[in-house]
Design a protein around this motif. Structure first.
Motif, PDB file in Angstrom:
ATOM      1  N   ASN A   5     -28.099 102.361   1.561  1.00 34.20           N
ATOM      2  CA  ASN A   5     -27.371 101.505   0.730  1.00 34.20           C
ATOM      3  C   ASN A   5     -26.308 100.970   0.976  1.00 34.20           C
ATOM      4  O   ASN A   5     -25.080 100.711   1.584  1.00 34.20           O
ATOM      5  N   ASP A   6     -27.033  99.102   1.744  1.00 32.56           N
ATOM      6  CA  ASP A   6     -25.983  98.280   2.706  1.00 32.56           C
ATOM      7  C   ASP A   6     -25.764  97.743   1.616  1.00 32.56           C
ATOM      8  O   ASP A   6     -26.403  96.244   0.353  1.00 32.56           O
TER       9      ASP A   6
ATOM     10  N   GLU B  50     -36.444 116.092   2.668  1.00 32.18           N
ATOM     11  CA  GLU B  50     -35.232 115.054   1.803  1.00 32.18           C
ATOM     12  C   GLU B  50     -35.327 113.697   2.788  1.00 32.18           C
ATOM     13  O   GLU B  50     -35.118 113.601   3.731  1.00 32.18           O
ATOM     14  N   LEU B  51     -34.845 113.033   1.351  1.00 29.39           N
ATOM     15  CA  LEU B  51     -35.020 111.837   1.485  1.00 29.39           C
ATOM     16  C   LEU B  51     -33.916 111.459   1.835  1.00 29.39           C
ATOM     17  O   LEU B  51     -33.107 111.575   1.141  1.00 29.39           O
TER      18      LEU B  51
ATOM     19  N   GLN C 234     -26.620 104.159  13.404  1.00 29.66           N
ATOM     20  CA  GLN C 234     -25.221 104.503  14.867  1.00 29.66           C
ATOM     21  C   GLN C 234     -25.246 105.951  14.680  1.00 29.66           C
ATOM     22  O   GLN C 234     -25.658 107.095  15.693  1.00 29.66           O
ATOM     23  N   GLN C 235     -24.719 106.226  13.388  1.00 25.82           N
ATOM     24  CA  GLN C 235     -23.938 107.012  13.177  1.00 25.82           C
ATOM     25  C   GLN C 235     -25.202 108.310  13.216  1.00 25.82           C
ATOM     26  O   GLN C 235     -24.885 109.827  13.459  1.00 25.82           O
ATOM     27  N   LEU C 236     -26.224 108.170  12.813  1.00 21.22           N
ATOM     28  CA  LEU C 236     -27.217 108.990  12.287  1.00 21.22           C
ATOM     29  C   LEU C 236     -27.937 109.420  13.910  1.00 21.22           C
ATOM     30  O   LEU C 236     -28.464 110.627  14.403  1.00 21.22           O
TER      31      LEU C 236
ATOM     32  N   SER D 177     -26.208 113.914   3.275  1.00 21.34           N
ATOM     33  CA  SER D 177     -27.385 112.974   2.542  1.00 21.34           C
ATOM     34  C   SER D 177     -26.443 112.448   0.693  1.00 21.34           C
ATOM     35  O   SER D 177     -25.705 113.373   0.591  1.00 21.34           O
ATOM     36  N   ASP D 178     -26.064 111.129   0.467  1.00 24.16           N
ATOM     37  CA  ASP D 178     -24.949 110.986  -0.573  1.00 24.16           C
ATOM     38  C   ASP D 178     -25.796 111.330  -1.632  1.00 24.16           C
ATOM     39  O   ASP D 178     -27.331 111.481  -1.726  1.00 24.16           O
TER      40      ASP D 178
END
Ligand SMILES: Cc1cc2nc3c(=O)[nH]c(=O)nc-3n(C[C@H](O)[C@H](O)[C@H](O)COP(=O)(O)OP(=O)(O)OC[C@H]3O[C@@H](n4cnc5c(N)ncnc54)[C@H](O)[C@@H]3O)c2cc1C
Length: 486
Positions: free
Chosen positions: A38-39, A72-73, A85-87, A181-182
């Motif tokens: 969600n950019d 999971e998506l 990068q974080q992931l 995940s959000d």
């Protein structure tokens, strides 16, 4: 210890069939992490109808992942590069696969992803999930890009279109560590504040399966006859209505193309219908081709000289057009269908666009912006190219002096006024003789049918003949100044 995972980024490729990212995964034994980012920079550019469509589609796609593969998506918010990068850091992933994107902003983001993350043993791969052909690969004999549709499409048809891939029945390995995940319900996109988008749910089923079913029904019932019927706006099944599914990738262009070819092979009587339909898919390819070669196509006319065209841009007339209160029944019916359903047939899009640009002398970009906000299929390439086509400022455009008469267009394509009666209910009982020109009804009939012009339904906001001449005069003067020469 689990193998390093592969990150799969989904955006406008929310499907399992014809999914090259998944095919590539099958080459490895690594676990996978599918993600939707969600950019805000990307999401804020979408209109409310598109946000509504995308939001519901993400929910459906997430459920599909869970039920088909028990995976999971992952949903994350932020700048795409930073999120990835974080992931990468959290999961020690060593590959990222993405679907290719074509708008200026998305290309810039994808270039940054490649430049900033394609190092230290990380592999970044982009796949064509959206088009039949990569725009960069289609060139004329001189090695240049095409400007005109017909030779472009002829060249495309000489190329091989690969078979589309079925949804994999393979069991994918999910990543076995917990990943944050959000929650989708925490994403408060613009559409969630806009009550009008809720009614769109009455008209659309949003899933990959719904898209595939729609295609199957269209091929069975409506491909035969498409060539003649697609402009008959009163018939509910005149065209496929696949555009929003194509926009968001719930169905692939390749899948549609190949299914149409198979249907044509089985039934030789529908060659013309099939070819006409494929040509429309070709126009979609051409729009993306132009967007690729002219990344500013959404902001500036392809024929730069049109930048100085003397539009009047009367905002009160614009509002009447948007609300479907112009007093021209066919225009109002189209604009009200758009508001109710987030969609409008191609013929109507051409009529209302011509009316806005030529009868009202309003810059096509106002129309483009309204369509971006209200169409569920609002497509950066098709929308910009089509508006430029009607305005006469595209590379392969309808000439500016082609001006649709909203009354004769209505009579031709909605002869009994069925479409008008459906979307402009205050006119539903009018005799067919007056359905396209209610202002000509004698006052006694207006009283009999309870439609007093000026009270129950507006007077026409302009006189078409006067406006047509004015538009033509503007164009001649503009042309006379040499703007269109050369
Ligand atoms: C002013 C204007 C704005 C438009 N804006 C959009 C838009 O935002 N998004 C969009 O997808 N289409 C747009 N179109 C093109 C066209 O109107 C729609 O694609 C079509 O009406 C969608 O209905 P369908 O899926 O039933 O089409 P079908 O007739 O069933 O055609 C199948 C597919 O071919 C493609 N296609 C059909 N006609 C065109 C066309 N003229 N140009 C490019 N591709 C085409 C679409 O992807 C469509 O889904 C616009 C046209 C005009 C005149």
């Amino acid at each position: 210890m689990q193998q390093q995972p592969i990150i799969l980024v989904f955006y406008q490729n929310l499907r399992f069939h014809d999914q090259p990212l998944l095919l590539e995964v099958l080459q490895h034994t690594q676990p996978i992490i599918p993600i939707f980012i969600n950019d805000p920079k990307v999401i804020e550019r979408l209109g409310e109808a598109s946000q509504w469509w995308l939001y519901q589609s993400i929910r459906a796609f997430k459920q599909q992942w869970k039920s088909a593969y028990n995976i999971e998506l992952i949903l994350r918010t932020g700048d795409s590069v930073r999120v990835l990068q974080q992931l990468l850091q959290e999961t020690n992933a060593n590959k990222i696969y993405l679907g290719k994107r074509y708008t200026k902003l998305e290309r810039e983001i994808d270039e940054r992803i490649y430049e900033e993350l394609n190092r230290d043993g990380i592999t970044i791969k982009f796949f064509n999930t959206h088009l039949l052909f990569e725009p960069a690969n289609i060139k004329n004999q001189q090695g240049n890009s095409f400007q005109i549709f017909t030779p472009f499409w002829k060249t495309c048809l000489t190329k091989t279109i690969e078979a589309d891939l079925p949804a994999p029945d393979h069991i994918f390995n999910g990543y076995n560590q917990p990943i944050n995940s959000d929650d989708l319900s925490d994403w408060k996109w613009g559409h969630s504040q806009a009550a009008w988008t809720r009614k769109l749910a009455n008209h659309w089923h949003l899933s990959e399966l719904a898209a595939l079913n729609k295609l199957a029904i269209f091929l069975k019932n409506s491909l035969a006859g498409y060539n003649n019927n697609r402009d008959l706006i009163a018939s509910p099944s005149f065209s496929s209505q696949l555009s929003p599914y194509l926009r968001w990738g719930q169905i692939s262009a390749k899948k549609i193309f190949n299914e149409v070819i198979h249907t044509m092979e089985r039934d030789p009587t529908i060659q013309q219908d099939g070819n006409t339909f494929l040509k429309e898919i070709g126009w979609r390819e051409f729009s993306y081709y132009l967007l690729y070669h002219h990344p500013s196509m959404q902001e500036v006319p392809l024929n730069k000289r049109f930048q100085d065209f003397p539009y009047e841009n009367n905002l009160s007339l614009l509002e009447k057009w948007q609300k479907g209160t112009t007093g021209f029944p066919i225009i109002d019916a189209g604009m009200r269908q758009l508001w109710l359903e987030g969609w409008m047939p191609n013929r109507l899009r051409m009529i209302v666009a011509s009316f806005l640009i030529k009868d009202l002398l309003i810059n096509w970009q106002f129309g483009q912006a309204w369509f971006i906000d209200t169409l569920v299929d609002a497509d950066p390439a098709n929308n910009a190219n089509s508006w430029q086509w009607v305005a006469g400022c595209g590379t392969d455009a309808s000439p500016y002096f082609r001006i649709f008469n909203p009354i004769t267009q209505g009579k031709k394509f909605d002869s009994e006024g069925k479409y008008i009666r459906k979307y402009v209910p205050e006119l539903k009982d009018l005799p067919t003789k007056y359905i396209h020109q209610p202002w000509e009804m004698p006052i006694t009939l207006q009283e009999e049918y309870n439609v007093i012009i000026g009270k129950d339904y507006p007077h026409p906001i302009v006189d078409h003949t006067i406006q047509k001449n004015k538009a033509l005069d503007c164009w001649k003067e503009f042309k006379g100044k040499g703007y269109l020469a050369g």
